[in-house]
Design a protein around this motif. Structure first.
Motif, PDB file in Angstrom:
ATOM      1  N   ASP A   6     -10.211 -35.869 -42.344  1.00  0.00           N
ATOM      2  CA  ASP A   6     -10.673 -37.136 -41.787  1.00  0.00           C
ATOM      3  C   ASP A   6     -11.394 -36.968 -40.454  1.00  0.00           C
ATOM      4  O   ASP A   6     -12.214 -37.803 -40.072  1.00  0.00           O
ATOM      5  CB  ASP A   6      -9.492 -38.089 -41.614  1.00  0.00           C
ATOM      6  CG  ASP A   6      -8.889 -38.498 -42.958  1.00  0.00           C
ATOM      7  OD1 ASP A   6      -9.659 -38.636 -43.918  1.00  0.00           O
ATOM      8  OD2 ASP A   6      -7.659 -38.660 -43.032  1.00  0.00           O
ATOM      9  N   ASP A   7     -11.059 -35.898 -39.715  1.00  0.00           N
ATOM     10  CA  ASP A   7     -11.701 -35.655 -38.421  1.00  0.00           C
ATOM     11  C   ASP A   7     -12.854 -34.677 -38.623  1.00  0.00           C
ATOM     12  O   ASP A   7     -12.647 -33.480 -38.802  1.00  0.00           O
ATOM     13  CB  ASP A   7     -10.684 -35.076 -37.434  1.00  0.00           C
ATOM     14  CG  ASP A   7     -11.323 -34.637 -36.127  1.00  0.00           C
ATOM     15  OD1 ASP A   7     -12.471 -35.036 -35.851  1.00  0.00           O
ATOM     16  OD2 ASP A   7     -10.679 -33.874 -35.376  1.00  0.00           O
ATOM     17  N   ASN A   8     -14.079 -35.188 -38.625  1.00  0.00           N
ATOM     18  CA  ASN A   8     -15.258 -34.346 -38.809  1.00  0.00           C
ATOM     19  C   ASN A   8     -16.120 -34.285 -37.554  1.00  0.00           C
ATOM     20  O   ASN A   8     -17.287 -33.896 -37.610  1.00  0.00           O
ATOM     21  CB  ASN A   8     -16.088 -34.859 -39.985  1.00  0.00           C
ATOM     22  CG  ASN A   8     -15.368 -34.686 -41.309  1.00  0.00           C
ATOM     23  OD1 ASN A   8     -15.290 -33.587 -41.837  1.00  0.00           O
ATOM     24  ND2 ASN A   8     -14.816 -35.769 -41.845  1.00  0.00           N
ATOM     25  N   ALA A   9     -15.540 -34.674 -36.417  1.00  0.00           N
ATOM     26  CA  ALA A   9     -16.307 -34.736 -35.173  1.00  0.00           C
ATOM     27  C   ALA A   9     -16.729 -33.351 -34.703  1.00  0.00           C
ATOM     28  O   ALA A   9     -16.016 -32.355 -34.876  1.00  0.00           O
ATOM     29  CB  ALA A   9     -15.497 -35.432 -34.089  1.00  0.00           C
ATOM     30  N   ALA A  10     -17.898 -33.291 -34.093  1.00  0.00           N
ATOM     31  CA  ALA A  10     -18.434 -32.042 -33.547  1.00  0.00           C
ATOM     32  C   ALA A  10     -17.812 -31.756 -32.183  1.00  0.00           C
ATOM     33  O   ALA A  10     -17.256 -32.649 -31.536  1.00  0.00           O
ATOM     34  CB  ALA A  10     -19.946 -32.149 -33.410  1.00  0.00           C
ATOM     35  N   PRO A  11     -17.886 -30.502 -31.716  1.00  0.00           N
ATOM     36  CA  PRO A  11     -17.485 -30.214 -30.334  1.00  0.00           C
ATOM     37  C   PRO A  11     -18.273 -31.083 -29.364  1.00  0.00           C
ATOM     38  O   PRO A  11     -19.395 -31.521 -29.662  1.00  0.00           O
ATOM     39  CB  PRO A  11     -17.837 -28.727 -30.171  1.00  0.00           C
ATOM     40  CG  PRO A  11     -17.814 -28.178 -31.558  1.00  0.00           C
ATOM     41  CD  PRO A  11     -18.322 -29.286 -32.436  1.00  0.00           C
ATOM     42  N   THR A  12     -17.694 -31.309 -28.195  1.00  0.00           N
ATOM     43  CA  THR A  12     -18.356 -32.183 -27.221  1.00  0.00           C
ATOM     44  C   THR A  12     -19.360 -31.448 -26.342  1.00  0.00           C
ATOM     45  O   THR A  12     -20.301 -32.055 -25.838  1.00  0.00           O
ATOM     46  CB  THR A  12     -17.318 -32.837 -26.303  1.00  0.00           C
ATOM     47  OG1 THR A  12     -16.620 -31.809 -25.585  1.00  0.00           O
ATOM     48  CG2 THR A  12     -16.319 -33.650 -27.108  1.00  0.00           C
ATOM     49  N   PHE A  13     -19.145 -30.145 -26.144  1.00  0.00           N
ATOM     50  CA  PHE A  13     -20.018 -29.341 -25.278  1.00  0.00           C
ATOM     51  C   PHE A  13     -20.141 -29.953 -23.879  1.00  0.00           C
ATOM     52  O   PHE A  13     -21.212 -29.948 -23.279  1.00  0.00           O
ATOM     53  CB  PHE A  13     -21.405 -29.162 -25.901  1.00  0.00           C
ATOM     54  CG  PHE A  13     -21.395 -28.411 -27.194  1.00  0.00           C
ATOM     55  CD1 PHE A  13     -21.216 -27.036 -27.219  1.00  0.00           C
ATOM     56  CD2 PHE A  13     -21.558 -29.076 -28.405  1.00  0.00           C
ATOM     57  CE1 PHE A  13     -21.190 -26.330 -28.414  1.00  0.00           C
ATOM     58  CE2 PHE A  13     -21.538 -28.387 -29.608  1.00  0.00           C
ATOM     59  CZ  PHE A  13     -21.359 -27.011 -29.615  1.00  0.00           C
ATOM     60  N   THR A  14     -19.039 -30.474 -23.360  1.00  0.00           N
ATOM     61  CA  THR A  14     -19.088 -31.070 -22.022  1.00  0.00           C
ATOM     62  C   THR A  14     -18.907 -30.033 -20.925  1.00  0.00           C
ATOM     63  O   THR A  14     -18.999 -30.354 -19.754  1.00  0.00           O
ATOM     64  CB  THR A  14     -18.002 -32.155 -21.877  1.00  0.00           C
ATOM     65  OG1 THR A  14     -16.725 -31.596 -22.205  1.00  0.00           O
ATOM     66  CG2 THR A  14     -18.299 -33.330 -22.792  1.00  0.00           C
ATOM     67  N   TRP A  15     -18.618 -28.796 -21.306  1.00  0.00           N
ATOM     68  CA  TRP A  15     -18.543 -27.724 -20.322  1.00  0.00           C
ATOM     69  C   TRP A  15     -19.194 -26.472 -20.909  1.00  0.00           C
ATOM     70  O   TRP A  15     -19.343 -26.343 -22.125  1.00  0.00           O
ATOM     71  CB  TRP A  15     -17.105 -27.433 -19.896  1.00  0.00           C
ATOM     72  CG  TRP A  15     -16.127 -27.264 -21.025  1.00  0.00           C
ATOM     73  CD1 TRP A  15     -15.279 -28.212 -21.533  1.00  0.00           C
ATOM     74  CD2 TRP A  15     -15.886 -26.080 -21.801  1.00  0.00           C
ATOM     75  NE1 TRP A  15     -14.532 -27.699 -22.568  1.00  0.00           N
ATOM     76  CE2 TRP A  15     -14.879 -26.379 -22.757  1.00  0.00           C
ATOM     77  CE3 TRP A  15     -16.411 -24.797 -21.786  1.00  0.00           C
ATOM     78  CZ2 TRP A  15     -14.404 -25.459 -23.682  1.00  0.00           C
ATOM     79  CZ3 TRP A  15     -15.942 -23.862 -22.709  1.00  0.00           C
ATOM     80  CH2 TRP A  15     -14.956 -24.197 -23.632  1.00  0.00           C
ATOM     81  N   THR A  16     -19.612 -25.577 -20.027  1.00  0.00           N
ATOM     82  CA  THR A  16     -20.294 -24.368 -20.454  1.00  0.00           C
ATOM     83  C   THR A  16     -19.470 -23.140 -20.081  1.00  0.00           C
ATOM     84  O   THR A  16     -18.584 -23.196 -19.234  1.00  0.00           O
ATOM     85  CB  THR A  16     -21.685 -24.255 -19.809  1.00  0.00           C
ATOM     86  OG1 THR A  16     -21.532 -24.278 -18.377  1.00  0.00           O
ATOM     87  CG2 THR A  16     -22.564 -25.414 -20.230  1.00  0.00           C
ATOM     88  N   LEU A  17     -19.789 -22.037 -20.732  1.00  0.00           N
ATOM     89  CA  LEU A  17     -19.063 -20.798 -20.457  1.00  0.00           C
ATOM     90  C   LEU A  17     -19.691 -20.051 -19.290  1.00  0.00           C
ATOM     91  O   LEU A  17     -20.837 -20.295 -18.918  1.00  0.00           O
ATOM     92  CB  LEU A  17     -19.038 -19.903 -21.696  1.00  0.00           C
ATOM     93  CG  LEU A  17     -20.376 -19.430 -22.278  1.00  0.00           C
ATOM     94  CD1 LEU A  17     -20.871 -18.152 -21.607  1.00  0.00           C
ATOM     95  CD2 LEU A  17     -20.255 -19.201 -23.779  1.00  0.00           C
ATOM     96  N   SER A  18     -18.925 -19.147 -18.720  1.00  0.00           N
ATOM     97  CA  SER A  18     -19.406 -18.206 -17.719  1.00  0.00           C
ATOM     98  C   SER A  18     -19.202 -16.804 -18.272  1.00  0.00           C
ATOM     99  O   SER A  18     -18.527 -16.613 -19.291  1.00  0.00           O
ATOM    100  CB  SER A  18     -18.622 -18.370 -16.403  1.00  0.00           C
ATOM    101  OG  SER A  18     -18.761 -19.675 -15.890  1.00  0.00           O
TER     102      SER A  18
END
Length: 291
Positions: A6-18
């Protein structure tokens, strides 16, 4: 009765990696600040970037970060991408574990391991040299010697119902459960059961700037069904590499990288040998229970 994700939501990408360099190895990480612990991530030959770019992997990381954990993906120092599973103190991959923990400021702090496939075997080895408060093994049985030791780490397992490498009835896996259970140490076991594809299933596929549109997702799912690639419950009839993708005419939002991810999404819904994020909250809760 048919089951669906039921949960098909994409990642939010609200933060980035270092990134940081550890003895010549690129470690990708994110530290939200004031972290309650550090989660080290090991992938079976896929390198460190997969944890931040593959949808299921990224969703696990986002749940961990939301719960206050720092996350760091440590690839193997070997050019082959495969971790050194030699149980010796001079193992460079093991040395890099310690160096990463130190470089990110978590020496003596709460450290946890997540390992997929052969990365799970390495996590199991690593915790015998540098103990973790707890670990999660994804599609991995772990090393028998870890669980028959005097102090095995609290361990959560996730395997796929149709995992062709470590199926739920794998004798080594069962033996490790028996050993940790006999030790009295906490453990959990979860199976990624097959689930039917809803029209929005491919909407989970995204990157920081784009994603699969609702129309293109619904069209692809309908074409897979019409082409006989989904069963009566809309579960894929095989792994992503085995079904017939010629029945699908990709819409404009299905870029080439997204088509590759679509096969991984089919693997996840089929319950194959792939990372699933369906138990990400259980992983967070398990780590929270072992501060």
């Amino acid at each position: 009765m048919c089951q669906h994700r039921d949960d098909n939501a994409a990642p939010t990408f609200t933060w980035t990696l270092s990134t940081t360099n550890v003895n010549g190895t690129v470690v990708r990480f994110h530290d939200p600040g004031g972290a309650v612990g550090l989660v080290l991530l090991f992938d079976g030959g896929g390198g460190g970037s997969v944890w931040f770019t593959f949808m299921e992997d990224r969703l696990i990381l986002e749940s961990l970060v939301a719960a206050g954990y720092a996350v760091a993906a440590l690839p193997s120092a070997a050019t082959s991408g495969n971790y050194d599973l030699t149980d010796v103190a001079g193992n460079q991959d093991l040395l890099n574990v310690d160096q990463t923990i130190a470089d990110l400021g978590f020496t003596g702090g709460a450290v946890y391991y997540v390992g997929f496939s052969s990365g799970g075997a390495f996590a199991s080895l690593a915790t015998t040299h540098t103990p973790a408060r707890a670990m999660a093994l994804l599609n991995a049985r772990g090393r028998a010697s870890t669980f028959t030791s005097a102090a095995p780490p609290p361990t959560l397992w996730v395997v796929g119902r149709h995992d062709q490498r470590v199926p739920p009835d794998d004798p080594g896996l069962i033996a490790n459960w028996a050993a940790i259970s006999a030790s009295g140490v906490d453990w959990e076991y979860h199976v990624n059961e097959p689930a039917g594809m809803l029209p929005e299933a491919f909407e989970r596929i995204a990157d920081p700037t784009s994603g699969v549109s609702p129309a293109d997702s619904a069209d692809a799912v309908a074409q897979l069904a019409a082409g006989g690639q989904l069963d009566a419950c809309d579960v894929p009839v095989g792994r992503g590499s085995a079904i017939d993708w010629t029945v699908v005419t990709p819409g404009p939002s299905f870029t080439a990288p997204f088509l590759t991810e679509a096969k991984r999404q089919v693997d996840e819904l089929f319950g194959a040998h792939t990372v699933t994020s369906d138990f990400r909250e259980q992983i967070v809760d398990f780590f929270d229970a072992h501060p």
